[in-house]
Write an enzyme that holds these catalytic residues in place. Structure first.
Site, PDB file in Angstrom:
ATOM      1  CG  ASP A 167      35.570  33.331  28.721  1.00 41.08           C
ATOM      2  OD1 ASP A 167      36.806  33.281  28.697  1.00 41.08           O
ATOM      3  OD2 ASP A 167      34.847  32.396  29.117  1.00 41.08           O
ATOM      4  CE1 TYR A 189      32.904  35.345  36.688  1.00 40.48           C
ATOM      5  CE2 TYR A 189      33.129  33.909  38.591  1.00 40.48           C
ATOM      6  CZ  TYR A 189      33.699  34.624  37.561  1.00 40.48           C
ATOM      7  OH  TYR A 189      35.051  34.613  37.398  1.00 40.48           O
ATOM      8  CG  ASP A 229      31.154  30.323  25.616  1.00 41.20           C
ATOM      9  OD1 ASP A 229      31.117  29.950  24.430  1.00 41.20           O
ATOM     10  OD2 ASP A 229      32.096  31.003  26.071  1.00 41.20           O
ATOM     11  NE  ARG A 280      34.613  29.526  29.106  1.00 39.79           N
ATOM     12  CZ  ARG A 280      35.537  29.063  28.271  1.00 39.79           C
ATOM     13  NH1 ARG A 280      35.218  28.171  27.359  1.00 39.79           N
ATOM     14  NH2 ARG A 280      36.765  29.521  28.324  1.00 39.79           N
TER      15      ARG A 280
END
Length: 349
Positions: free
Chosen positions: A55, A83, A97, A201
């Site tokens: 993203d 992550y 998000d 997310r």
């Protein structure tokens, strides 16, 4: 976020077009396509693709394939990923998000009641093999249209849950504060290792929902894709500096990349030539025999390397045990000829 667009140096036309993998540390505010477009200019070719979208808000490891190495990306996309993220509990957004509008805020007393044990229990419920509903603002197609396009057009989108694996979901710290509008929040710093197709997310959204206060992602940095980590990554500025200095875009060669992705099979000259022409050859040593209790794996792939070290093809053993052959599933040197060693040539005269 407004990003600058500096002049992009062009590669020296006397240099060959690079072919291999480039690991980029994607900057915030850039789409994955932006990074691909910049790398195309630096490499001097349009044959550049990426192995898994990040993203715009996210940073970190983005694996790119240049020239012939784009054909390896299919096998990289499915690798698991790690992550570092921050989940904000107490607020829900339309995008799950920080890029999206806040659609719900939990009462301060409810946020204050969220403790370490409750967060740990919620995280545990989202670890392992789970069914996850992807974020609505995503590139998934619903009735032929991207979900994000339908949401932005004001339509309600229902996405089906799908299986994903979260192999690690570690909580590092909880920080209580208020946001810019004075709303109570809890920021949770986490590390997530998950299968391809997992939305971090969505994990933030689901953790907040499970705790009854809502949640969304405020920071996301991909630190690993398969074997590639941030230590392997270069910034776009670093890549541009190499090209500006008259050097070729630095890449991991096709051969080195394949050796890192697949078991290596060393081929003879005759086997190399057969494979280059799309012909099957004998199976790998592990599958050559008739015995053994292990099930036959018709999906396993090996990298077939010629005697001169070049990657000829990706091979997959097919058939029943004892009757198996290795089939070329992706040929990199079609129609190539591979002369045998000098002594073999002399003996044939």
């Amino acid at each position: 976020m407004t990003r600058t667009k500096p002049d992009v140096p062009s590669p020296d036309p006397s240099l060959p077009t690079p072919s291999g993998l480039v690991v980029v540390d994607k900057p915030a505010g850039w789409t994955s396509h932006d990074v691909v477009a910049r790398t195309r200019r630096l490499a001097g070719t349009r044959k550049v693709g990426h192995a898994g979208t990040l993203d715009p808000m996210a940073t970190g490891v983005l694996v790119l394939g240049v020239d012939r190495a784009t054909r390896l990306l299919t096998w990289i996309v499915g690798r698991d990923k790690t992550y570092a993220a921050t989940i904000r509990l107490g607020l829900s957004t339309v995008t799950d998000d920080a890029e999206g509008e806040v659609v719900d805020a939990a009462p301060p007393e409810a946020v204050a009641a969220v403790g370490d044990d409750a967060v740990a229990a919620g995280v545990a419920r989202l670890t392992g093999d789970i069914q996850q509903v992807p974020a609505k603002v995503s590139a998934i197609k619903v009735e032929g249209r991207r979900a994000y396009a339908q949401v932005r057009a004001g339509h309600d989108v229902e996405l089906a849950a799908r299986p994903v694996t979260v192999s690690r979901f570690a909580v590092h710290r909880l920080v209580r504060s208020t946001d810019d509008d004075g709303r109570a929040v809890v920021d949770v710093d986490v590390t997530v290792t998950c299968s391809s197709g997992t939305y971090v997310r969505a994990l933030a959204r689901d953790l907040g929902a499970d705790l009854g206060v809502g949640g969304h992602l405020t920071a996301l940095r991909r630190t690993r894709v398969g074997a590639w980590t941030l230590e392997d990554a270069s910034t776009l500025d670093e890549l541009a500096a190499e090209v500006a200095a008259g050097r070729p875009l630095p890449v991991t060669s096709l051969e080195e990349a394949a050796a890192g992705l697949f078991p290596v099979r060393r081929l003879t000259a005759a086997e190399s030539e057969d494979v280059a022409h799309g012909r099957r050859i004998g199976p790998s040593a592990a599958d050559a025999g008739e015995g053994g209790a292990e099930p036959v794996d018709n999906d396993a792939v090996t990298g077939g390397f010629a005697p001169d070290g070049r990657l000829v093809a990706l091979l997959s053993d097919r058939g029943h045990r004892g009757e198996r052959t290795a089939k070329p599933v992706l040929v990199f040197l079609p129609g190539e000829r591979f002369p045998g060693p000098p002594e073999a040539s002399r003996g044939a005269r």
